[in-house]
Design a protein around this motif. Sequence first.
Motif, PDB file in Angstrom:
ATOM      1  N   GLU A  47     -75.728  -7.571  77.773  1.00 33.87           N
ATOM      2  CA  GLU A  47     -75.114  -7.931  76.491  1.00 33.87           C
ATOM      3  C   GLU A  47     -75.208  -9.437  76.275  1.00 33.87           C
ATOM      4  O   GLU A  47     -74.705 -10.214  77.084  1.00 33.87           O
ATOM      5  N   GLY A  48     -75.873  -9.843  75.207  1.00 32.13           N
ATOM      6  CA  GLY A  48     -75.863 -11.248  74.804  1.00 32.13           C
ATOM      7  C   GLY A  48     -77.125 -12.019  75.059  1.00 32.13           C
ATOM      8  O   GLY A  48     -77.224 -13.192  74.678  1.00 32.13           O
ATOM      9  N   ILE A  49     -78.147 -11.411  75.685  1.00 31.51           N
ATOM     10  CA  ILE A  49     -79.338 -12.194  76.026  1.00 31.51           C
ATOM     11  C   ILE A  49     -80.179 -12.528  74.793  1.00 31.51           C
ATOM     12  O   ILE A  49     -80.845 -13.557  74.770  1.00 31.51           O
ATOM     13  N   GLN A  50     -80.166 -11.664  73.787  1.00 24.37           N
ATOM     14  CA  GLN A  50     -80.926 -11.981  72.576  1.00 24.37           C
ATOM     15  C   GLN A  50     -80.264 -13.104  71.785  1.00 24.37           C
ATOM     16  O   GLN A  50     -80.941 -13.893  71.122  1.00 24.37           O
ATOM     17  N   ALA A  51     -78.956 -13.208  71.854  1.00 25.42           N
ATOM     18  CA  ALA A  51     -78.234 -14.250  71.113  1.00 25.42           C
ATOM     19  C   ALA A  51     -78.415 -15.634  71.711  1.00 25.42           C
ATOM     20  O   ALA A  51     -78.198 -16.641  71.035  1.00 25.42           O
ATOM     21  N   ALA A  52     -78.821 -15.703  72.979  1.00 25.11           N
ATOM     22  CA  ALA A  52     -78.893 -16.988  73.670  1.00 25.11           C
ATOM     23  C   ALA A  52     -79.961 -17.895  73.080  1.00 25.11           C
ATOM     24  O   ALA A  52     -81.058 -17.455  72.736  1.00 25.11           O
ATOM     25  N   ILE A 109     -77.932 -17.646  80.939  1.00 24.22           N
ATOM     26  CA  ILE A 109     -78.081 -17.814  79.494  1.00 24.22           C
ATOM     27  C   ILE A 109     -77.251 -18.985  78.993  1.00 24.22           C
ATOM     28  O   ILE A 109     -76.178 -19.291  79.524  1.00 24.22           O
ATOM     29  N   VAL A 110     -77.781 -19.647  77.964  1.00 26.07           N
ATOM     30  CA  VAL A 110     -77.109 -20.766  77.308  1.00 26.07           C
ATOM     31  C   VAL A 110     -76.870 -20.355  75.868  1.00 26.07           C
ATOM     32  O   VAL A 110     -77.807 -20.234  75.067  1.00 26.07           O
ATOM     33  N   LEU A 111     -75.612 -20.109  75.521  1.00 30.45           N
ATOM     34  CA  LEU A 111     -75.230 -19.658  74.184  1.00 30.45           C
ATOM     35  C   LEU A 111     -74.561 -20.797  73.438  1.00 30.45           C
ATOM     36  O   LEU A 111     -73.659 -21.441  73.961  1.00 30.45           O
ATOM     37  N   ASN A 112     -74.996 -21.037  72.202  1.00 27.49           N
ATOM     38  CA  ASN A 112     -74.336 -22.054  71.395  1.00 27.49           C
ATOM     39  C   ASN A 112     -74.356 -21.707  69.910  1.00 27.49           C
ATOM     40  O   ASN A 112     -73.323 -21.649  69.275  1.00 27.49           O
ATOM     41  N   TRP A 138     -87.231 -18.888  76.543  1.00 24.49           N
ATOM     42  CA  TRP A 138     -87.013 -18.361  77.885  1.00 24.49           C
ATOM     43  C   TRP A 138     -87.793 -19.212  78.865  1.00 24.49           C
ATOM     44  O   TRP A 138     -89.010 -19.397  78.721  1.00 24.49           O
ATOM     45  N   ILE A 139     -87.094 -19.721  79.881  1.00 21.78           N
ATOM     46  CA  ILE A 139     -87.691 -20.591  80.895  1.00 21.78           C
ATOM     47  C   ILE A 139     -87.680 -19.856  82.230  1.00 21.78           C
ATOM     48  O   ILE A 139     -86.617 -19.468  82.718  1.00 21.78           O
ATOM     49  N   HIS A 140     -88.855 -19.664  82.796  1.00 20.85           N
ATOM     50  CA  HIS A 140     -89.006 -18.893  84.027  1.00 20.85           C
ATOM     51  C   HIS A 140     -89.270 -19.838  85.191  1.00 20.85           C
ATOM     52  O   HIS A 140     -90.290 -20.534  85.205  1.00 20.85           O
TER      53      HIS A 140
END
Length: 331
Positions: free
Chosen positions: A72-77, A94-97, A318-320
């Motif tokens: 839950e929430g990875i697309q919003a990041a 994840i970084v959410l802002n 996305w940073i791998h």
Amino acid sequence: MKKRMACMLALLVVGMVAIGCGGDKQEPQASVSPSPAQGDVARDPLNGSTEVHEYKPIISTIDNAEQARPQEGIQAADIVYEMQVEGGMTRLMIVLNSEIPEQIGPVRSLRQYYAQVAQEYDAVVSHVGGPHNGDVLDIYKYLEKNPIKVRVDGLYDSKRIYRVSERKKPHNAMLDTKAALEKYDYTPTVRSFPFDPAYVPTDGDATQVTIEFAANGFDVTYTYDAATGLYTRSQGGKEHKDALTNKAVTVKNIIVQKVKYTNYPGGQLADVIGSGEATVISNGKKTVGTWSKKSATEPTVFKDANGNEIPLQPGNTWIHIQPDNLSLTCE
């Protein structure tokens, strides 16, 4: 006379513009600091949007075991990191802002190299525990010497991180983001990325991208859709979905950062401070260059072969953090 009249008219116009601007009051926003503008356009520091959001990020480690998907929430990041953990599996951070769902997860434990990346953002960081074993891997000993300003640790904070019955333990710890945001009692230093929608990578095609990780079922594939300008993410041969959207995750920018991982009894560390090879991918193309990071609190900088910082496209990234002995394939 004509020249004098022209000057008077110019002054009159300037005065009218000044009066018009002064009469249009706007409420100030705390902690809003845009990414360096491309031309005259101010952009959001984390996603490059022309809508600049208040900078109060929530960072969380996110379980990426198959049993934890869809998360839950990875697309919003705005920013998502994928790093290897024990056994060659990967875990997300994840970084959410710009968009923060009410509940995100499943939240898992923290590693030292995750903390070293998170410290770039001066954000509230959430996790559930971490390694306690030995001086080398112990996350709490690391944090004593290199503190994160504000953390939410599910081992000690059941108000903000709680377990839900619809998922199986240990893949069921979720974060109440509204409660986590209450931890902000300071103005964070803004971490920004460069954005330029006009930038075109010049080092070859990247419409099909495969990133190798050590464990079976964790290799990542991205497929580019020219119509949308986005990549669709798959992991282990399956579309990687977000539980909140029930759709496959789409990504605008892909970064592959090669680092050295070192194994120790009971775990591993990754050299995210230092420098190495990096590839930045967007719009079906790639730029091959380098990454560098001077310290835990300094940002990671991505540069091309000429030493210029590589701009991103507005959108999510996305940073791998990939082991430097594994392959990246772009076709």
